[in-house]
Every structure is written in structure tokens, then in C-alpha cells.
Design an enzyme around this catalytic site. Structure first.
Site, mmCIF file in Angstrom:
data_model
loop_
_atom_site.group_PDB
_atom_site.id
_atom_site.type_symbol
_atom_site.label_atom_id
_atom_site.label_comp_id
_atom_site.label_asym_id
_atom_site.label_seq_id
_atom_site.Cartn_x
_atom_site.Cartn_y
_atom_site.Cartn_z
ATOM 1 N N ARG A 12 -10.682 0.213 14.760
ATOM 2 C CA ARG A 12 -10.426 1.049 13.591
ATOM 3 C C ARG A 12 -11.283 0.516 12.447
ATOM 4 O O ARG A 12 -12.196 1.173 11.986
ATOM 5 C CB ARG A 12 -8.923 0.995 13.258
ATOM 6 N N MET A 53 12.506 24.306 2.342
ATOM 7 C CA MET A 53 11.727 23.462 1.431
ATOM 8 C C MET A 53 12.608 22.613 0.513
ATOM 9 O O MET A 53 12.348 21.432 0.309
ATOM 10 C CB MET A 53 10.789 24.331 0.586
ATOM 11 N N TYR A 59 16.531 30.087 8.095
ATOM 12 C CA TYR A 59 15.325 30.819 8.481
ATOM 13 C C TYR A 59 15.211 30.937 9.992
ATOM 14 O O TYR A 59 15.499 29.987 10.730
ATOM 15 C CB TYR A 59 14.081 30.085 7.970
ATOM 16 N N LYS A 68 0.847 -1.207 0.000
ATOM 17 C CA LYS A 68 0.000 0.000 0.000
ATOM 18 C C LYS A 68 0.880 1.253 0.000
ATOM 19 O O LYS A 68 2.084 1.171 0.307
ATOM 20 C CB LYS A 68 -0.911 -0.021 1.240
#
Ligand SMILES: *Cc1c(COP(=O)(O)O)cnc(C)c1O
Length: 372
Positions: free
Chosen positions: A145, A311, A263, A47
């Protein structure tokens, strides 16, 4: 001649971040599960694009290895794997863990996909449209679940022959704490699963995923469903590293004491340091949450991340490394042989499953080892 844009794309990919996937290691990990659970089938879970490693090449190699049963999560994943592999996959079983969403049952039956039926609603849908096509039934033993809980199981059994009109060829359940060998919950779920099987027609059964397979033979039943363990998530011999996240150095600079990096200017240098800026960022799967405490490695030597991950870029402190090892273009490892996948996860405050499945689409998947 190839169009220029395609050539540019592939050239860019060759020099950018990459996930290096070792198909021989995945095959070896699959064989290790066979050794651990010799009486069970070992059915790979592919998956989420095989946890980001590429469902098509992973499935193709494991088919060649002898795997004959696979799990995906959704109808869309099942269909795209069938489209890619065609006849190669036709003899194998392909189960869809989430089962049919409303309106999907007919398409699943038509495609020859086997849904894992997780509720009485899915059961009724499948009974109505499947025409006797095979499926799995999920019994909830405590995860809360998916799967039939105690009330739903009672309702199913109240009907006399519970499987009338539905061709169940596998009964599954899923452990909540399989990765905690000492958890009392494991034994409780095992006991509930066995009790549920006693109430249902004799059918092959499956309880364990990767970690559950290590809990002992009483957890193996007829089939084990490893995902993460195939992809290098179970550490230590005989399991092998199967994926390495790598990116090249863009530039190297000497930065003076007292200056800050990145940053937010959060990382202040206590002395003059040599910093390398690397062509991978959080868009590629280098988690921003690992900015503090995260490490990368160059030629087998671990070094700290310096400042916030951005990023497309991240800066690392390579002061301790020889200059020759840190030239632009040299590859930096974010997880693999030196930085364990589990370490990368821990420094980002998450688990290795999330690290693998968050590798960005810009990251080229490269493969080594036999393809099929
Ligand atoms: C994802 C999943 C697996 C595989 O789990 P791993 O921990 O990756 O081995 C097995 N069974 C079910 C029901 C799952 O959702």
C-alpha cells in the site's frame, strides 16, 4: 446575548443524535496498551478526527495522560490539530502517515510535522527541503500500500550511508493481518521488518497497531501505534467502551398486523406491534445496510430495527418494552454498552472502523471524563 440562530443550533443538537465519548475510557485504554507493551512508547493514532471521536479533545486528554507522540494521516489534519492545541502539542511528536503529497514537504518541515516517508519520491522531496528536520521511514513488508518495497530499499541501501542528509528518527511498517492472531503473514512481515532493520542505521522502530500489539512482545519494538483499540474497538476486559451512539425517540405508535413499515414497504408486521421512530438515520451513521438484522437498545434491552433505515429516522420494534421506557425523548443506543460496536458493524456488513468514521456531522459529540 448569543444570536438566536446559534442558540437554535445548540438546542437542536442537545435533542438530536449524539456520540457520547468517554475520555476516561480512552485514557484507560491507552494505559492498557502501556501495560501490554511496557517497553514501548504508546503513540495514539488520531487520524480521521480520532476515528470520528474528536482529535482535539482526545489528543488533549492523552497528552495529559503522558502520551508524547501522535499520528495523523494528512498535512491538513496535522495543521488543524496544531492550530487547536498550540503550545500543548509543541513538545510532542506529530507524524503524518501519508507523508508529503507533491509540493507539501516544505510546509510540513516548516510546521514541525514529521512525515512518514513512503516512497523514494517522498524521500527525495524531504531530503531537498527539510533542512535536516526529523521524519519517519516506512518499509513495506507485504501490505503493498505504502512504504519502500524491496527494490526501493535496495536502491536506498546502495547509496553507502542510506540516511545521509535525512534525519530518520523512526522506522515503521504495517501489518496486513494483525487482527488475525494465527495468520502466517504476521510472522512473515515480522521477519521481513527485522531483516530490513538490519540493513539500516540503528533507529527506533514500530510495527504494531492496536491488534498487532496483542500479538506479543516480539511485535512491539520501540513504539506501538494504537487507534481503534483506544476508541473501544478491542472488546473485552480490560478494554473499555469509549463511544456510544444515541438518539431520542420522536414518537411511538401501535401498528396493525399486515401493515408495512418504511420505504419500499419491505417490513411487514406479523402481528400488532408497538413501533418507536427514532431521530437518527444513515446521515448520522446508522447504516442503511443494517436495515435487515440490525438492532438498537433501550435501557439495556436490545430490540430489532423495523424496516429500512432512512436518512434522518429509523423505526424500531419496542413491543416488548414497557411504555414508560419508550416515551418521546427517551434515548436509544445504536452501539455502546448493549449493542457492541462489532455487532453494529457486522449487521451492517462492515467493520467497526467504518462505523465510527461514518458518524455524521449532525451528530453532537458530547464528552464525559476529565478533559486534560
Ligand atoms: C490507521 C493506522 C494505525 C492504527 O491502526 P488501528 O488498527 O486503528 O490501531 C497504525 N498504523 C498505520 C500505518 C495506520 O494506517
Amino acid at each position: 446575548m448569543e444570536p438566536l440562530s446559534d442558540r437554535t443550533t445548540s438546542l437542536g443538537a442537545a435533542q438530536g443524535p449524539r456520540l457520547a465519548i468517554d475520555l476516561d475510557a480512552i485514557a484507560a485504554n491507552w494505559r492498557t496498551f502501556r501495560t501490554i507493551a511496557p517497553a514501548a512508547r504508546v503513540a495514539p493514532v488520531v487520524k480521521a478526527d480520532a476515528y470520528g471521536l474528536g482529535a482535539v479533545p482526545v489528543t488533549r486528554r492523552l497528552l495529559a495522560e503522558g502520551a508524547d507522540c501522535f499520528f495523523v494521516a494528512t498535512l491538513g489534519e496535522g495543521l488543524s490539530l496544531q492550530r487547536a492545541l498550540g503550545a500543548q502539542l509543541r513538545k510532542a511528536s506529530l507524524y503524518v502517515l501519508n507523508g508529503p503529497m507533491p509540493g507539501e514537504a516544505a510546509a510540513m518541515a516548516e510546521a514541525g510535522l514529521k512525515p512518514v516517508l513512503n516512497s523514494l519520491e517522498q524521500w527525495a522531496d524531504w531530503k531537498r527541503v527539510s533542512g535536516g528536520a526529523p521524519c519517519a521511514l516506512h518499509i513495506d513488508t507485504g501490505m503493498n500500500r505504502l512504504g519502500l518495497g524491496p527494490g526501493a530499499l535496495d536502491a536506498l541501501c546502495a547509496a553507502g550511508d542510506p540516511f545521509a542528509g535525512v534525519a530518520v528518527d523512526l522506522i515503521v511498517s504495517h501489518l496486513a493481518c494483525g487482527d488475525e492472531a494465527d495468520a502466517a503473514m504476521n510472522g512473515e512481515q515480522l521477519q521481513r521488518f527485522t531483516a530490513a532493520l538490519d540493513r539500516l542505521p540503528q533507529t527506533p522502530a514500530s510495527l504494531a497497531a492496536s491488534a498487532g500489539a496483542l500479538l506479543g512482545s516480539s511485535y512491539h519494538f520501540d513504539l506501538v501505534r494504537p487507534g481503534i483499540g483506544l476508541y473501544g474497538g478491542l472488546e473485552g476486559s480490560p478494554f473499555r467502551v469509549a463511544a456510544r451512539l444515541l438518539a431520542p425517540i420522536v414518537q411511538v405508535r401501535r401498528v396493525d398486523k399486515g401493515m408495512t413499515v418504511g420505504y419500499g414497504a419491505t417490513y411487514r408486521l406479523g402481528g400488532t406491534r408497538r413501533l418507536a421512530t427514532v431521530a437518527a438515520g444513515y446521515a448520522d451513521g446508522v447504516m442503511r445496510s443494517s436495515s435487515k438484522g440490525g438492532r438498537a437498545a433501550v435501557e439495556g434491552v436490545a430490540v430489532p430495527l423495523a424496516g429500512r433505515v432512512s436518512m434522518d429516522l429509523v423505526t424500531i420494534d419496542v413491543t416488548e418494552l414497557p411504555e414508560a421506557a419508550t416515551q418521546p425523548g427517551r434515548l436509544v443506543e445504536f452501539f455502546g454498552d448493549t449493542i457492541a460496536l462489532n455487532e453494529a458493524a457486522a449487521s451492517a456488513g462492515t467493520i467497526h472502523y467504518e462505523i465510527l468514521t461514518r458518524i455524521g456531522t449532525r451528530v453532537a459529540r458530547t464528552y464525559q471524563g476529565r478533559a486534560q
